[in-house]
Enzyme design. Structure first.
Site, mmCIF file in Angstrom:
data_model
loop_
_atom_site.group_PDB
_atom_site.id
_atom_site.type_symbol
_atom_site.label_atom_id
_atom_site.label_comp_id
_atom_site.label_asym_id
_atom_site.label_seq_id
_atom_site.Cartn_x
_atom_site.Cartn_y
_atom_site.Cartn_z
ATOM 1 C CG HIS A 120 -3.905 102.836 46.144
ATOM 2 N ND1 HIS A 120 -4.121 101.723 46.925
ATOM 3 C CD2 HIS A 120 -4.934 103.682 46.422
ATOM 4 C CE1 HIS A 120 -5.234 101.876 47.629
ATOM 5 N NE2 HIS A 120 -5.739 103.069 47.345
ATOM 6 C CB SER B 246 26.825 105.247 37.926
ATOM 7 O OG SER B 246 27.365 104.059 37.395
ATOM 8 C CE LYS C 279 21.457 105.741 37.577
ATOM 9 N NZ LYS C 279 21.723 104.385 38.049
ATOM 10 C CD GLU D 186 19.639 105.666 46.168
ATOM 11 O OE1 GLU D 186 19.352 104.588 45.644
ATOM 12 O OE2 GLU D 186 20.593 106.367 45.785
#
Ligand code: ARG
Length: 473
Positions: free
Chosen positions: A159, A286, A292, A299
């Protein structure tokens, strides 16, 4: 270069299709990539036609050498593909016939329906073999990462909540298992791909005495004993695309497994987890936020899974309403299959390249795994060994957790008396439960993460994969 009009339009038709129809129906812009198999299939078919007396030896020689020449030109990128000739089959055959009158005999006893089924099977066979090797390399890169960090302990999660401690290696090897099931599915799928459909004609075979077994042998559609494997029903053979669906479903599982791995890597590389760092080469910055470092490869892989699953769905929907036998709808199978193969193979390859670029923050992992609550179940097991039924010990340890929370200290800092205040069966040995190493080394059963089992699994995989890679390359 001007070309003879496609064979199938001669005679019956007084005019050609409109430019719009031609453009709508052409497939050469994507099926050209089957060219090598189309030529190999034609060569085998020609040899068979000579064997049964339809081609003379000199006709066969002319056909073979011209096909070879055409193959060289395609390979060099100087062959002119003509969309008005519709597909790869007619482009090659028309060019052959333009150069060699004997080429007009090549299509004897053959239809584009069994020809495309043959080309696709041959193409897919090679793709499966390549993917089999690439998957083994991905597994190997994961085993290497596991081995390089074989002492690192992390919390295992259920979980997405911290559950019980495990070795990072055990977590990584879980993916090696998944990819191994995928590999055995690939091998299984190969059996159904490796069946020769040529000789099925348009749908009903041929009145000519074609030697299907000869062609199958020529094209290595054989079993371990060298016995030819041919399709058993001409109608099924030319309309069957099950093997493509099957492959795409295996590919969808591979993509789904990579996507789950991607998700773990994305989480682990976040500041919140900070378990791993992915090297600069596999991350991007970024355009706006200078701090970043984004795990783009992971991804994108997670994102590409959507189209791989989509391709599988497209194929099932494409096929579900088709009456027997060949219908032109089937032309739509190619781009879905090609895209699936390209996407999954590229993803598998880039993930193998990324694994060595991952560094593990052992300290952060250790800190996260040192949360004594991860050993609450061990404490319950400890009471079980003292004869307490597990349902009761679960309840008792729950109360111990609540007490620690109330006293504002970690569960491992509770004194023996505090433990005894919850249940008298606790004693001095109960506090020794909170030793991470002890907890892990007690997990000795097959499949569990004791240091010995994990080390054993690492060497088992290393050996098995090295052998697999060697025999496949
Ligand atoms: N381009 C076709 C396909 O991909 C080849 C078979 C064409 N057969 C036909 N009867 N038009 O399915």
């Amino acid at each position: 270069m001007s070309k003879a009009k496609p064979v199938s339009r001669s005679g019956r038709f007084s005019s050609g299709p409109s430019a719009e129809v031609e453009e709508f129906g052409e497939s050469v812009s994507f099926d050209y990539r089957l060219w090598q198999y189309d030529i190999l299939g034609s060569m085998a078919h020609a040899r068979m036609l000579q064997k049964i007396g339809i081609l003379t030896q000199s006709e066969l020689d002319a056909i073979l050498s011209t096909l070879e020449k055409i193959g060289e030109e395609i390979n060099e990128g100087i062959f002119h593909w003509d969309e008005s000739l519709e597909d790869v089959h007619m482009n090659i055959e028309a060019e052959l016939t333009r150069r060699q009158p004997a080429g007009a005999k090549l299509h004897t006893g053959r239809s584009r329906n069994d020809q495309i089924a043959l080309d696709m099977r041959m193409w897919l066979r090679d793709q499966i073999s390549d993917l089999h090797l690439e998957l083994a390399r991905l597994q190997q890169s994961m085993v290497d990462l596991a081995r390089a960090n074989d002492r690192v302990v992390i919390p295992g999660y259920t979980h997405l909540q911290r559950a019980q401690p495990v070795f990072l290696a055990h977590h990584l090897l879980a993916y090696v298992e998944m990819f191994d099931r995928d590999d055995s599915r690939l091998i299984d799928c190969f059996q159904r791909v490796n069946v020769c459909p040529l000789g099925s004609g348009a749908l009903a075979g041929s009145t000519l005495p074609l030697d299907r077994e000869f062609v199958a042998r020529e094209l290595q559609f054989v079993d371990r004993q060298g016995k030819p494997i041919v399709t058993r029903n001409s109608m099924d053979a030319i309309s069957d695309r099950d093997y493509i669906v099957e492959f795409c479903s295996v590919a969808a599982l591979i993509a789904m497994h990579i996507s789950r791995l991607a998700e773990d890597l994305i989480l682990w590389s976040s500041s919140e987890f900070n378990f791993i760092r992915i090297s600069d080469g596999f991350t991007t910055g970024s355009s706006l936020m200078p701090q970043k470092k984004n795990p783009d490869v992971a991804e994108i892989a997670r994102g590409k899974t959507g189209r791989v699953v989509g391709n599988l769905m497209s194929l099932l929907v494409l096929l579900k309403g088709l009456p027997m036998t060949y219908n032109r709808d089937l032309q739509e199978d190619k781009e879905r299959l090609f895209d699936t193969v390209d996407t999954v193979r590229r993803t598998v390859r880039i993930f193998s390249a990324m694994m060595p670029e991952i560094t593990v923050n052992a300290k952060v992992c250790r800190h996260a795994a040192s949360d004594p609550l991860l050993l609450a179940t061990d404490l319950a097991d400890h009471l079980v060994l003292k004869g307490v039924p597990f349902r009761d010990s679960h309840h008792i340890v729950g109360a111990v957790v609540a007490l620690a929370e109330k006293l504002g200290k970690p569960i491992s800092d509770l004194t023996v008396n505090e433990l005894k205040s919850v249940d008298p069966r606790f004693d001095a040995s109960s506090r020794r439960i909170f030793k991470l190493e002890k907890s892990l080394s007690s997990r000795t059963m097959t499949g569990a993460p004791s240091p010995e089992s994990v080390a054993g699994e690492i060497s088992r995989w290393k050996e098995l994969l090295a052998h697999r890679i060697q025999s496949a390359s």
